[in-house]
Scaffold this active site. Structure first.
Site, PDB file in Angstrom:
ATOM      1  N   GLY A   1       6.641   1.171   5.566  1.00 43.36           N
ATOM      2  CA  GLY A   1       7.422   0.314   5.054  1.00 43.36           C
ATOM      3  C   GLY A   1       7.550   0.514   3.414  1.00 43.36           C
ATOM      4  O   GLY A   1       8.509   0.507   2.713  1.00 43.36           O
ATOM      5  N   CYS A   2       6.178   0.680   2.718  1.00 41.69           N
ATOM      6  CA  CYS A   2       6.358   0.976   1.425  1.00 41.69           C
ATOM      7  C   CYS A   2       6.726   2.045   1.030  1.00 41.69           C
ATOM      8  O   CYS A   2       7.449   2.244  -0.041  1.00 41.69           O
ATOM      9  CB  CYS A   2       4.831   0.740   0.813  1.00 41.69           C
ATOM     10  SG  CYS A   2       4.263  -0.672   1.209  1.00 41.69           S
ATOM     11  N   THR A   3       6.675   3.242   1.868  1.00 45.60           N
ATOM     12  CA  THR A   3       7.498   4.552   1.584  1.00 45.60           C
ATOM     13  C   THR A   3       9.041   4.403   1.664  1.00 45.60           C
ATOM     14  O   THR A   3       9.694   4.778   0.788  1.00 45.60           O
ATOM     15  CB  THR A   3       6.847   5.552   2.534  1.00 45.60           C
ATOM     16  OG1 THR A   3       5.618   5.439   2.499  1.00 45.60           O
ATOM     17  CG2 THR A   3       7.646   6.945   2.588  1.00 45.60           C
TER      18      THR A   3
ATOM     19  N   ALA B   1      10.125   2.606  -1.444  1.00 48.43           N
ATOM     20  CA  ALA B   1       9.770   3.371  -2.878  1.00 48.43           C
ATOM     21  C   ALA B   1      10.863   4.588  -2.586  1.00 48.43           C
ATOM     22  O   ALA B   1      11.440   4.882  -3.690  1.00 48.43           O
ATOM     23  CB  ALA B   1       8.380   4.113  -2.879  1.00 48.43           C
TER      24      ALA B   1
ATOM     25  N   ALA C   1       0.780  -1.233   0.050  1.00 48.55           N
ATOM     26  CA  ALA C   1      -0.179   0.057  -0.163  1.00 48.55           C
ATOM     27  C   ALA C   1       0.982   1.389   0.009  1.00 48.55           C
ATOM     28  O   ALA C   1       1.676   1.533   0.926  1.00 48.55           O
ATOM     29  CB  ALA C   1      -0.862  -0.120   1.042  1.00 48.55           C
TER      30      ALA C   1
END
Length: 155
Positions: free
Chosen positions: A46-48, A51, A41
């Protein structure tokens, strides 16, 4: 839930909207190596981190002949917000129907804190210039993953 990909497998074709609603296909990158990463998401810690790590290393990866595509089940509008908020330069694609996630074996049963549920399996697939899977990494960690890929690819 589909099978996980193995090196040598043909990379499943996909055409998905990017953060601006433009369609992007894997075939658009034929002749270049592509790092396709799947994350749960946009705008989550974590995804930030993941990315931002890809964005910080984009010039190095591009110089070594790699394009980077991040795919999540988010809508394009959320991806646009993610890109703007975090100043991301990687291509972010929306897969709300989870067709690419499923085709790449990046959606399925997960375990977290003893609980089993269905969701996005954080995965990275490296596709060669011919459209074949070079590496398939599943259940990767968000932190330190990009550095590991760069080391493993010898960049």
């Amino acid at each position: 839930m589909s099978e996980r990909l193995q090196p040598g497998d043909p990379a499943p074709a996909f055409t998905l909207p990017d953060a601006d609603g433009n369609e992007v296909s894997l075939s658009d990158h034929k002749g270049r190596k592509v790092i396709v990463y799947f994350y749960p998401a946009a705008l989550t810690p974590g995804c930030t981190k993941q990315a931002c790590d890809f964005t910080d290393n984009l010039d190095l990866l591009a110089g070594a002949g790699y394009d980077v595509i991040g795919i999540s089940p988010d809508q394009p509008e959320k991806l646009a917000q993610f890109r703007e908020t975090e100043s991301l330069r990687v291509t972010l694609l929306a897969d709300p129907d989870k067709k690419a996630l499923d085709a790449y074996g990046a959606y399925g049963e997960k375990k977290n804190y003893g609980r089993t549920y269905t969701g996005v399996i954080r995965s990275t697939i490296v596709v060669d210039e011919e459209g074949k899977v070079e590496r398939a990494l599943y259940n990767v960690r968000a932190t330190g993953h990009v550095a590991k890929i760069i080391k493993d690819l010898g960049i």
